[in-house]
Write a protein that holds these residues in place. Structure first.
Motif, PDB file in Angstrom:
ATOM      1  N   HIS A 360      18.180 -16.559   5.306  1.00  0.00           N
ATOM      2  CA  HIS A 360      18.712 -17.667   4.512  1.00  0.00           C
ATOM      3  C   HIS A 360      20.237 -17.716   4.610  1.00  0.00           C
ATOM      4  N   ARG A 362      23.846 -20.342   3.307  1.00  0.00           N
ATOM      5  CA  ARG A 362      24.415 -21.533   2.671  1.00  0.00           C
ATOM      6  C   ARG A 362      25.909 -21.550   2.957  1.00  0.00           C
ATOM      7  N   GLU A 369      22.844 -25.867   4.160  1.00  0.00           N
ATOM      8  CA  GLU A 369      21.782 -24.945   3.785  1.00  0.00           C
ATOM      9  C   GLU A 369      20.951 -24.679   5.034  1.00  0.00           C
ATOM     10  N   MET A 371      17.486 -22.086   6.647  1.00  0.00           N
ATOM     11  CA  MET A 371      16.502 -21.010   6.567  1.00  0.00           C
ATOM     12  C   MET A 371      15.781 -20.919   7.900  1.00  0.00           C
ATOM     13  N   ASP A 373      12.422 -19.003   9.545  1.00  0.00           N
ATOM     14  CA  ASP A 373      11.213 -18.237   9.254  1.00  0.00           C
ATOM     15  C   ASP A 373      10.267 -18.418  10.435  1.00  0.00           C
ATOM     16  N   TRP A 415      13.871 -22.043   0.375  1.00  0.00           N
ATOM     17  CA  TRP A 415      15.328 -21.880   0.347  1.00  0.00           C
ATOM     18  C   TRP A 415      15.852 -21.975  -1.093  1.00  0.00           C
ATOM     19  N   TRP A 418      15.128 -18.822  -3.029  1.00  0.00           N
ATOM     20  CA  TRP A 418      16.076 -17.763  -2.643  1.00  0.00           C
ATOM     21  C   TRP A 418      17.450 -18.024  -3.254  1.00  0.00           C
ATOM     22  N   ASN A 419      17.927 -19.257  -3.144  1.00  0.00           N
ATOM     23  CA  ASN A 419      19.263 -19.589  -3.642  1.00  0.00           C
ATOM     24  C   ASN A 419      19.385 -19.330  -5.142  1.00  0.00           C
TER      25      ASN A 419
END
Length: 443
Positions: A360, A362, A369, A371, A373, A415, A418-419
């Protein structure tokens, strides 16, 4: 097995394809990076390795803590500026455990030779965060000959003393690293176990655009180290070659003392390439969360553990290497500061080994932003959302968001979740751009 020596080599603003082993073309003088190409051929090359940030000081916060940089206030600066000298907040807190402090407590000798960029004395500094020795600049960029930063202030330190030393900075760092290896070799002959950890953080091939033969340029760039009217790909490649030569000197010193087999040497860049970099096939560069800003070369060489000629597509980022080094040294993290980085030791032992590793990012700059995966990447820039299948489209040109709306929704939510675990971006955090479309056309 005796615990390994560790050398963590970090280039500055190196592009993904600047090295021959990553598809880079030869320069007019020949191969640009024969030493690093050799380390890759005799070790492990990772093709899906990322930096923690597309700009220097945030990545360095993650690199030294093995944690997401967003947890610390200083890393919200994109990047920390030379004008922050004297700040009590814009730097690495001295009470935070670090890769060098944990290794030091575990019996390692520790040294930083090269760029720090994590805050200025008297409140911050390498010797306050786990390094026994330091030689290099504190700021983000300095002239290679005068060693002055972008404010014109001299910035070359021996420990916590700013001192003059003549010479081309890349060569000074390489020679100092050779001297360190020589001294550690002598120490290991007299002590049963005295492993060392050397952070060798070059300023090359970062601006200003100067080779070791360009001392006469220094007075002309002193008022603007971005050297906006200077440089070209020929100078840039020569700067990389100077760094590569120095790494060759260090490897020769390890071989001379029989230390190469049990020394883990890791090479990467703090972020993606800048103006003259070759990022093919990626797009974007420094300051961008497109692949060209964060996908970087990753080479690991450790003959005692790593088989020759390995190549891995394992997803990883800077802080994973810090966690790997702790694992290799049999040193545990501080329980009060759990690592976000994940050890790659299984990959070092077997290049075919792989595991799921969501990543991740930012950026305050342009509200970015991102991510990654598996094969998929979620990206948001200037309010626009994108979904890319990276193996199929490394240039991030085919936005699959409308074809895969459920996947886009799921990755956006991932995302956001996570953020939510990270501190917010402070309102006073700054973004500093060295140049704009007024200086050169947009990428």
């Amino acid at each position: 097995m005796t615990r390994p020596n560790i050398i963590f080599i970090v280039a500055d603003d190196l592009g993904y394809a600047d090295l021959g082993c990553y598809g880079g073309r030869d320069a007019t003088f020949g191969p640009v990076s024969p030493v690093l190409d050799g380390l890759a051929a005799n070790g492990l090359k990772l093709t899906q390795g990322y930096s923690n940030s597309p700009v220097c000081s945030p990545t360095r916060f993650a690199m030294i803590t093995a944690r997401y940089q967003y947890r610390l206030r200083g890393a919200a600066e994109e990047p920390i500026r030379s004008s922050s000298r004297g700040s009590t907040t814009l730097g690495l807190p001295t009470d935070h455990p670090t890769l060098p402090s944990l290794l030091k407590a575990g019996g390692y000798q520790t040294a930083l030779i090269g760029k720090w960029h994590l805050g200025y004395p008297p409140h911050f500094g390498p010797l306050r965060s786990g390094y026994d020795e330091f030689f290099g600049p504190m700021s983000g960029g300095v002239d290679y000959f005068t060693h002055c930063d972008s404010t014109g202030q001299h910035d070359l330190w021996f420990g916590e003393e700013d001192k003059q030393e003549d010479g081309y900075l890349t060569d000074l760092l390489s020679k100092r690293a050779v001297d360190y290896v020589e001294r550690m070799a002598a120490k290991q002959k007299t002590e049963e176990e005295a492993p060392f950890f050397l952070s060798l953080h070059y300023t090359a091939p970062h601006w200003p655009w100067e080779t070791r033969d360009d001392a006469e340029k220094a007075p002309t760039v002193k008022d603007n180290l971005f050297d906006l009217a200077g440089g070209n790909i020929h100078v840039y490649r020569r700067m990389i070659h100077h760094m590569d030569e120095g790494i060759g000197w260090i490897m020769a010193a390890l071989e001379k003392h029989g230390m190469a087999d049990n020394t883990l040497v890791v090479f990467t860049s703090d972020n993606g390439g800048e103006r003259f970099s070759d990022n093919w096939p990626l797009v974007g560069g420094k300051m961008d969360l497109t692949e060209g800003g964060i996908r970087v070369p990753w080479i690991a060489h450790w003959p005692k553990v790593i088989a020759k000629g390995g190549e891995s597509k394992q997803l990883c980022m800077t802080m994973d290497w810090s966690a790997t080094m702790l694992d290799a040294a049999s040193v545990k993290a501080d329980a009060a500061y759990p690592l976000d980085g994940v050890s790659l030791m299984p990959v070092l032992k077997d290049a075919k080994h792989s595991f799921r590793r969501p990543l991740h990012w930012r950026m305050n700059h342009r509200g970015q932003e991102a991510m990654r995966d598996g094969d998929w990447k979620y990206l948001k820039v200037d309010g626009n959302e994108y979904l890319f299948n990276i193996p199929a489209d490394e240039r991030e040109r085919a936005n699959l968001g409308k074809k895969e709306p459920q996947r886009l929704t799921a990755m956006r939510a991932d995302w956001a979740a996570w953020n939510a675990t990270m501190p917010g971006i402070p309102e006073d955090a700054t973004v500093s751009l060295g140049y704009s479309v007024k200086d050169m056309p947009q990428r």
